[in-house]
Each structure stands twice: as structure tokens, then as C-alpha cells.
Motif scaffolding. Structure first.
Motif, PDB file in Angstrom:
ATOM      1  N   ASN A 210      51.223  58.886 159.627  1.00  0.00           N
ATOM      2  CA  ASN A 210      51.126  57.529 159.369  1.00  0.00           C
ATOM      3  C   ASN A 210      51.586  56.736 160.831  1.00  0.00           C
ATOM      4  OD1 ASN A 210      50.481  57.195 156.644  1.00  0.00           O
ATOM      5  ND2 ASN A 210      52.675  57.133 156.125  1.00  0.00           N
ATOM      6  N   LYS A 211      51.733  57.332 161.858  1.00  0.00           N
ATOM      7  CA  LYS A 211      52.375  57.146 163.025  1.00  0.00           C
ATOM      8  C   LYS A 211      51.464  56.020 163.698  1.00  0.00           C
ATOM      9  CE  LYS A 211      54.190  58.126 167.414  1.00  0.00           C
ATOM     10  NZ  LYS A 211      55.508  57.569 167.517  1.00  0.00           N
TER      11      LYS A 211
ATOM     12  N   ARG B 145      46.812  53.542 162.751  1.00  0.00           N
ATOM     13  CA  ARG B 145      47.304  54.735 162.739  1.00  0.00           C
ATOM     14  C   ARG B 145      46.831  55.995 163.396  1.00  0.00           C
ATOM     15  NH1 ARG B 145      46.379  54.875 156.765  1.00  0.00           N
ATOM     16  NH2 ARG B 145      44.755  53.718 157.145  1.00  0.00           N
TER      17      ARG B 145
ATOM     18  N   ARG C 271      54.035  63.004 156.633  1.00  0.00           N
ATOM     19  CA  ARG C 271      53.639  61.873 156.385  1.00  0.00           C
ATOM     20  C   ARG C 271      54.062  60.745 157.416  1.00  0.00           C
ATOM     21  NH1 ARG C 271      57.709  59.290 152.592  1.00  0.00           N
ATOM     22  NH2 ARG C 271      58.611  58.249 154.436  1.00  0.00           N
ATOM     23  N   GLY C 272      55.165  61.048 158.100  1.00  0.00           N
ATOM     24  CA  GLY C 272      55.448  60.338 159.200  1.00  0.00           C
ATOM     25  C   GLY C 272      54.334  60.228 160.267  1.00  0.00           C
TER      26      GLY C 272
END
Lengths: 366, 532
Positions: B34-35, B254, B30-31
Motif C-alpha cells: 500500500n505504500k 501506491r 500490506r504496508g
């Protein structure tokens, strides 16, 4: 600057992602909230769905993909069926590499532009803000890490047990050396070994010819008579020993020059004034090492009018009529002169090896 | 018991669940998805180097399948008639065969060489971007040092690479490399003898360079590139100042899908450009140079462009030899060993030198416009000018030949230029930076020049300025603070021009209604247009 809190980022309220009323985008936004990201703007690039402009962009992107496919197929076709085997003269095979480049280049560029256009023109524009969280570890964490390391060192007790300290050094250093020795030791070569160290001898040294003087030869090994070099002409000569003209004797190539008689007089006067070069000329002939004393390139450009030798690598220039002293450029040392004479059969031989060290300069050169 | 049927629709879900059960992948994924990445064209220069490196690895592996790193003397009997019967090393022979007798071999070789040139070029341009915008400042000093190491490794990878074919040109380069080793005080002869396995050229050097070129150097390069990218990921990319952008956030888009797609498309484009270059522009035609012979060299012997500065420095160095008793230091030691060393260590130290001078211990995630640090720009331009003069001097014989200039005059011009031009570049670039700063402040204080000339009742002419912010009771603009970002200097940037109509031959859409500021009337807009 201070950290700002953005609504939707850390400030937004958490939602229950199992709630069936949530849209997929709501779940995505919840993920963003957890990563401290806020979407500021998120909008389609088109007015309404299936607008005329959107269709046009989609058509163009599809076209780019098709061009890419066609060009890549063409590349494969050319690769397989274009005549590629090299033949001398102007043949179709000359165009094999260009045609591969053009077809593959177009294929890849079209693919690249298609993907870029998709990303840039079709996908919605967004502006997101993520907090950096680049703060260093907390003071307490730093303290804990530091104290843990020191505690571990205490546990080993090297400080309290000085005998171990010395024993470690004495016991482990040899192992390190033992690891390095075979790696380095096998590589080391003594440049000064032997009766005739390689740094100071060339193929013209009599030791290569059972102690007899070495003949000057052409590249094919044939010896040279004085009349083979016309007045004002020059010739690259090699030691007349096995493999004398190969890279085994890379410091041996020599330039044999037949000077015009007035130049020869000047040159002889200069040579005889020098203790090392005295008597090294033979008639109007002089021979200088071709290996530049600067970086070792062959100083092979002979300017007949000015009696200069020029090295094409770094433009050092040597004056032939003055013991080949450097007169311009980065070289500091003259080109060594090969003592010339003619043997009983009338061929040029080297009376001895070069008296100066041939090739680039170094620290311990005598 | 009934056998459970496999539900295809559920398969990805089951698979993902299995992966997460074992590797706990969902949270980090997820990280990653989403970065947020900031976007600017100048952030893509390093990418070109990365993509070129991938092309280098791909084509390089192909080349190793055909290349024979041996210096055994063989007689050529291949397709290229002009060299038939010539004695040459097996390395040169296999390079010729690779070019003439392998389908597409020449194309791959040229692609490899062009990718190498592009790799080094993009590293230099990327480095200039990092330097002039201050992206090397805390906390990114270590990544700057790694970047310089990457350039240095690329330099050696390139040198070992173009030495491998053992043609006339590369042998000359090796000979100069040997001479450079010889200039080292005390250990010079030992070093050269150890590396070449005896007297130059010996029979080992191609094999040794080969293992350095295909294993050691690329291995270290790969590891350092991984660290370089990992640090960028960990520390997050710098960004330009601007609306909403602070030192504590990243403003952009993103990573997935748009940013990643743009990267993928860009890779394909870089790959395509390399393919076009490789197909259309001949590079290093080794068959024209012949095998290396110690007695032969052609004029215009130049190394690849990124080594030319060193060759230039060696050419320009005056013949000053230092004698210490019976020993001596040849002049080539200074440009080739000390000069090269300084050119790499000084830039490595620069981030700390600058921080020390400015007493700056803060963390910087916002970039600086070059004009906002004139001194840094001056130093950078000074270094760049030095590099350019040295590089051009590396080709001074070709310049002398093509423009009919005396060779000695070219050398002297280089010597003088190397000393005079860098300070001049420093002065000029600092003045330009200060001028640009001044102009920014002027616009912030007085507004944008409109091009409208007004005649006052007393006959005086003044130009009307459009204030960028609020005005005081006399109508004079209240000076604005400089925010470290572009100041609009033309009325068009303020929306004074009607919006562009989309479509190439005919409009595809009715243009959106132009936003009209209540302060600017429609008539005034007309006036501005006709006034151009």
C-alpha cells in the motif's frame, strides 16, 4: 501546517472484511484505511471497456513485447553464429560487438517501453494520499530509553569502581592494537632502507653494475655511440643493466639529447655555472631524467625549435638550455642531469648516478 | 481413514498461511503493497545510478572469471598481431585476451566501463536535484552525507578499476597517484612505499587494487546503498508542493503495481541504453595503448571524466612550493589532497551550515523550487562552475590541439576562470532566481497575460489579464498567496486551448466536449486562437 483528516483515510469507518457482500476493491480499501491511505481519484484511462483506444494501446504494447522477443532472439543468434574471433583487417568479426549491442539494446529498450507503456497507458490513474507519521518518539519513550541505558551503565558499575575503569583501558587497548598491528604492519615498507635508498638511486647507480659505471643503452639493451644520435636529435636511453629498460627501474628512463653547437654552448655555460651539473655534459650531448619532477610522467615531448621539454600529463615545460629549469606549468623542480662520459670502447656511460633526486617531489627530499 | 486429496486451488492459500504462521508476513506486506510514492521525473535520477550499479555487478563478475591480477612479465602470443612478442604484465595480457579471445568479452568489458561512467554521471545529476530542491534538509541530512560517500567510493572504484588492465594509460594514472601520495607531508614516502610494496610500480599494486576493486569497495558500496534506500523507505520520499500536498502527507500512487512496473520498465530501458553504448561506442581500447612502460606516454592522457576535475586542478595549480627548513610541501598537495578533501567535506557539512544560517530546525518533507532559495542556487552554481572549469582544464591539451589555441593560454584561462567564473555564476543565478520569483508574484497579483490588447476610450492601449482568482468590485484581481508551486503563466495552461485529439494519423476517439467556463465565451476562444 496542520494535519488534515481525509475521509476514507483515518476518517473512514472500519468494515468487517469477512462480510461476503464486500467486493475485492472494498477489502483493498479497508487495507488502505488501516494504513492511513485515502484514494482520492481512481479511474480508468478509457471511456468504457474494450474501447477502440484501449485496443489500440494493447496492440502497441503487444507489438513492443514481440519486438523485444525478436531482438533478444537475434542477439542469441548473433552471439552464437556471427564470426567473432578477431582477425586483422576488415572482417565480419569487426562488427561482432556492435551487432551484439544493437540487438541486445533494442531488445531491452523494447521490453522497457512495453512495461512502461503498460503501466502508464493501461493501468487506471490513481491519486492516493498517505499520512507520513514522521513524528518522533513520545517524550516518555525517549525518557524510558535514556534511563534504561543509564541504568545499564550503573549496573556495570564502572563509575563506582574506578579500578575497573583503568583496568579496562589497560587491558583492552593492547588487544585493539594487536588486531591492527598485523593488518598494517605487514604493509609498511621503509622507503629509506638500505645503503642506497630506492628514493635516491636509479638504475644508473654503479652499485647495479658491480661498482663500474653503467652504460646508456637503447630499449633492446644495445649500447650507444655518440654518432648514433644526430644533431638536434634525441633518444630515450636506459641503464645497461639486467632489466634496466623494464618497470623494475621505472625512475631510470633518461633523455639523451644531441644539441646544435650554438645551443650546446649556452647549455654548457648554464650547467657549469651550477655546482651540481658542472661538467656533466659530454661534448654537445646532454642527458636529463625523463621522469617529470611534478607527477612522474615521462616528460617526453621534445620541442626542437624552442629547446623545451613538455610533459603531456600536466603541461610542465622545462628549458633544456638552462639546466632543464621549469618555465611553465605546475612543476617546481628542474629535471636532474645525468653526468655523461664515454668509456674506452666509445660507448656512452653514466659517470655517476643522477646528483639530484629523480621523480616527483616529496617532503624529506634532500 | 481416507487420504486427503491435494486441492490445487487451495495450494497458494495454504502456502501463504504457512508463511504467515511462521514469519507474520501479512501485516508488513500490506504496508509494503500500500505504500504511497510521490511521482516526478526528477525522482528517477538516482534510480539510474542504482540500475547502473546492478549492471556493474553483473558484468563485473563476468570479467573476474577471465582477469588475472598479476604483474608477472609474460610475452604476448595472442590473437592481436600488433602486440605479438611484446613483454607485458599478465594483467594486461589477460585483459587483451578478454577482449579478443573470449566470445562477447569485449562487449562485456565495454558494458562494464560504460555502466561505470553512467553510474557516476547519474550520481552527480541526482545530487544536483537533491541540492537545488533542498531535499537534503532535516530529516534527510544523513542520507545526503551517505550520498556523497557513495560518490567518493564510486570515484575510487572507478580509479582502481581502470588501473587494473595495466595498459599504458592506466600505468600513467598509477604513477600520478603515487606522486600524489608522495606529496603528503611527513608520511608521503612511507605511504607510497607501503601501498606499492616498495618503489613504484613494484609487483603488488595490481593485486592490491584488484581486491579493493572487486571486494572491499563494492562491499562498502552495497552496504551504503542498502542504507541509502532503507532511509528513503523509512523517511518516505519528499514531494513537491501542490494541491492537497502538505508536510504531513505523501500524495502519489501506491507502489504496486503501477509504480513498481514503471521502475522495472525504467531498469530495462537503462540496461538497454548501456547495451547500445557498449556495442556502438568504443571505450578504453587498451590494445592501442600498449603495456605500461615508465618511459612512454601518449599525448591527450586523460582519466575517466569524474577524475578529470582533479587532473584539471593539478594542471592549473601554480608551481608554489612551500619550504619548511629542510623539508618542503610540493604544490600538487593542495589541489590533489586538500582540494579533493574540501570538495567532499564541505558539501557534507552543507545541510547543517544552511540550517544554522537560516535558524531552521523544522522538518521538511516538501521540496523547494530552486528559485525560492536563490542563495542556495547561487552556491550550487558556484560549485558547479568550479567543477566544470576544473574538468575542462583536465582536457585543456586536447582543446588547445583541436581549436588551435596556445596551450599556455588555455592554462592561464583556466587559472583565471577558476577564480572569476564561480562568483559570476553566483551573481547571475541569484538574479535569475529573483527575476523568476518576481514574475510569479506578478502573475499572482495581476493574472495571466492574454495577448488581447484593448483600446480604452481615451486612446490608451492596455493588455487584458485573466485573473487566476476572484476579483474585487472594480474587476481587479485579489492578490493570491504564492504556494511554492508552478504558477500558470500562459492561457493554454488555464484550458484556453481546445483539447487535443488522440490518434496519430486519424482520430481514434471523438474528442471529449471541451469544458467551457461560463466566463469565457466561445467567441473569445476563437479570438485567442487567431491571435497567435
Amino acid at each position: 501546517m496542520t494535519a488534515e483528516h481525509h475521509a476514507g483515510g483515518a476518517g473512514a469507518k472500519p468494515v468487517d472484511v469477512r462480510d461476503p457482500h464486500l467486493t475485492r476493491f472494498d477489502i483493498v480499501k479497508e487495507g488502505l484505511r488501516r494504513d492511513d491511505i485515502e484514494i482520492v481519484t481512481y479511474e480508468s484511462q478509457f471511456h468504457g471497456q474494450n474501447s477502440k483506444a484501449e485496443k489500440r494501446v494493447v496492440r502497441n504494447i503487444a507489438l513492443l513485447f514481440l519486438i523485444s522477443g525478436a531482438a533478444t532472439l537475434a542477439f542469441l543468434g548473433f552471439y552464437i553464429w556471427w564470426p567473432w574471433e578477431f582477425e586483422l583487417g576488415h572482417t565480419l568479426s569487426d562488427y561482432y560487438t556492435p551487432i551484439l549491442g544493437i540487438s541486445l539494446g533494442i531488445g531491452l529498450l523494447a521490453l522497457g517501453f512495453a512495461i512502461l507503456a503498460w503501466a502508464k497507458k493501461l493501468l487506471p490513474h490513481e491519486l492516493s494520499i498517505q499520512q507520513r507519521h514522521g513524528d518522533p518518539s513520545s517524550d516518555s519513550d525517549r525518557l524510558i530509553a535514556g534511563q534504561t541505558i543509564i541504568y545499564m551503565a550503573d549496573e556495570l558499575g564502572v563509575q563506582r569502581r574506578p579500578l575497573l575503569k583503568g583496568a579496562i583501558a589497560l587491558g583492552m587497548a593492547p588487544l585493539g592494537l594487536a588486531a591492527a598491528a598485523p593488518l598494517v604492519g605487514g604493509l609498511i615498507e621503509n622507503p629509506h632502507k638500505g645503503e642506497h635508498p630506492m628514493m635516491y638511486t636509479t638504475g644508473f647507480h654503479p652499485s647495479h653494475n658491480d661498482g663500474k659505471p653503467v652504460r646508456l643503452t637503447r630499449e633492446d639493451g644495445s649500447p650507444i655511440r655518440p654518432e648514433d644520435v644526430s644533431t638536434g636529435g634525441q633518444m630515450t636511453v636506459f641503464p645497461g643493466i639486467p632489466h634496466g629498460a623494464t618497470n623494475q627501474h621505472a625512475d631510470s628512463p633518461t633523455l639523451l639529447i644531441h644539441l646544435r653547437s650554438d645551443d650546446a654552448t649556452v647549455t654548457r655555460a648554464a650547467a657549469d655555472a651550477d655546482p651540481r651539473n658542472r661538467g656533466s655534459m659530454w661534448g654537445d650531448y646532454v642527458a636529463y631524467s625523463k621522469i617529470c619532477t611534478h607527477a612522474g610522467c615521462p616528460a617526453s615531448l621534445y620541442e626542437q625549435q624552442t629547446n623545451r621539454l613538455l610533459c603531456p600529463c600536466h603541461q610542465s615545460q622545462f628549458l633544456i638550455t638552462d639546466n632543464a629549469q621549469p618555465i611553465f606549468g605546475p612543476a617546481t623542480r628542474r629535471l636532474p642531469m645525468l653526468p655523461l662520459t664515454v668509456d674506452a670502447e666509445g660507448f656512452f656511460v653514466a659517470a655517476s648516478d643522477f646528483k639530484d633526486t629523480v621523480g616527483p617531489d616529496f617532503w624529506e627530499r634532500p | 481413514m481416507k487420504r486427503r486429496k491435494m486441492d490445487l486451488a487451495e495450494a497458494p492459500k495454504t502456502f501463504a498461511k504457512g508463511v504467515d504462521d511462521r514469519f507474520q508476513a501479512a501485516t508488513p506486506l500490506r504496508g509494503l503493497l500500500n505504500k504511497v510514492f510521490p511521482d516526478h521525473w526528477s525522482f528517477l535520477l538516482g534510480e539510474i545510478a542504482l540500475f547502473s550499479f546492478i549492471v556493474l555487478l553483473l558484468t563485473g563478475v563476468f570479467l573476474t572469471l577471465f582477469f588475472d591480477p598479476s604483474m608477472k612479465e609474460v610475452q604476448y602470443d595472442g590473437d592481436y598481431l600488433a602486440l605479438r612478442g611484446t613483454w607485458m604484465s599478465a594483467a594486461y595480457e589477460s585483459s587483451l585476451n578478454l577482449s579478443f579471445e573470449v566470445r562477447g568479452g569485449l562487449f562485456m568489458r565495454q558494458m562494464h566501463h560504460w555502466a561505470a561512467l553512467l553510474f557516476m554521471a547519474s550520481i552527480v545529476v541526482h545530487m544536483a536535484r537533491i541540492f537545488f530542491t533542498g531535499a537534503f534538509r532535516k530529516p534527510r541530512e544523513v542520507n545526503w552525507v551517505i550520498g556523497i560517500l557513495l560518490f567518493l567510493l564510486g570515484f575510487f572504484a572507478g580509479f582502481t578499476g581502470y588501473s587494473l588492465p595495466d595498459d599504458g594509460l592506466s600505468g600513467t594514472g598509477l604513477r600520478i597517484a603515487s606522486a600524489i601520495m608522495l606529496t603528503l607531508p611527513v608520511i608521503g614516502t612511507w605511504l607510497s612505499a607501503s601501498i606499492f610494496g616498495g618503489e613504484f610500480p613494484g609487483e603488488l599494486i595490481i593485486g592490491r587494487f584488484y581486491i579493493a576493486h572487486v571486494l572491499l569497495i563494492p562491499g562498502i558500496l552495497l552496504a551504503l546503498i542498502a542504507v541509502h534506500l532503507g532511509l528513503i523507505f523509512k523517511q518516505k520520499h519528499t514531494q513537491w508542493p501542490g494541491p492537497m500536498r502538505t508536510n504531513e502527507n505523501v500524495v502519489g500512487e501506491r507502489m504496486f503495481p503501477r509504480y513498481a512496473m514503471k521502475q522495472g520498465g525504467f531498469f530495462m530501458a537503462v540496461f538497454g541504453v548501456i547495451a547500445l553504448l557498449a556495442g556502438l561506442f568504443q571505450i578504453n581500447p587498451i590494445w592501442l595503448f600498449g603495456p605500461y612502460r615508465a618511459a612512454e606516454v601518449s599525448s591527450a592522457s586523460q582519466p575517466d571524466w569524474y577524475v578529470m576535475f582533479m587532473d584539471g586542478l593539478v594542471r592549473l595549480m601554480p608551481n608554489w612550493q612551500i619550504y619548511i627548513g629542510n623539508y618542503s610541501i610540493p604544490p600538487m598537495f593542495w589541489p590533489a589532497v586538500v582540494g579533493l578533501g574540501a570538495l567532499f567535506t564541505l558539501p557534507m557539512a552543507y545541510p547543517w551550515l544552511e540550517a544554522r544560517k537560516l535558524k531552521d530546525k523544522r522538518t521538511h518533507h516538501l521540496l523547494q523550487r530552486p528559485r525560492d532559495n536563490p542563495e542556495r542556487v547561487g552556491i550550487g552554481m558556484m560549485a558547479f562552475t568550479f567543477f566544470m572549469v576544473a574538468t575542462l582544464s583536465g582536457a585543456n591539451d586536447v582543446i588547445a590541439d583541436k581549436f588551435h589555441i596556445s596551450l599556455n593560454a588555455m592554462t592561464w584561462a583556466g587559472r583565471i576562470g577558476l577564480l572569476l567564473l564561480p562568483p559570476l555564476a553566483y551573481y547571475i543565478s541569484v538574479r535569475i532566481c529573483l527575476g523568476l520569483q518576481q514574475h510569479d508574484r506578478e502573475v499572482l497579483a495581476h493574472g495571466v497575460e492574454t495577448g488581447i490588447i484593448k483600446r480604452l476610450p481615451n486612446g490608451q492601449f492596455v493588455e487584458v489579464h485573466q485573473p487566476l482568482g476572484p476579483v474585487d468590485e472594480h474587476g481587479h484581481p485579489i492578490p493570491l498567496e504564492y504556494a511554492g508551486w508552478v504558477v500558470p503563466k500562459k492561457m493554454n495552461r488555464l484550458g484556453a486551448l481546445a483539447p487535443a485529439v488522440k490518434g496519430f494519423f486519424y482520430p481514434v476517439e471523438k474528442p471529449a466536449e471541451a469544458p467551457v467556463s461560463p466566463a469565457v465565451e466561445a467567441i473569445k476562444r476563437e479570438e485567442i486562437k487567431s491571435g497567435r
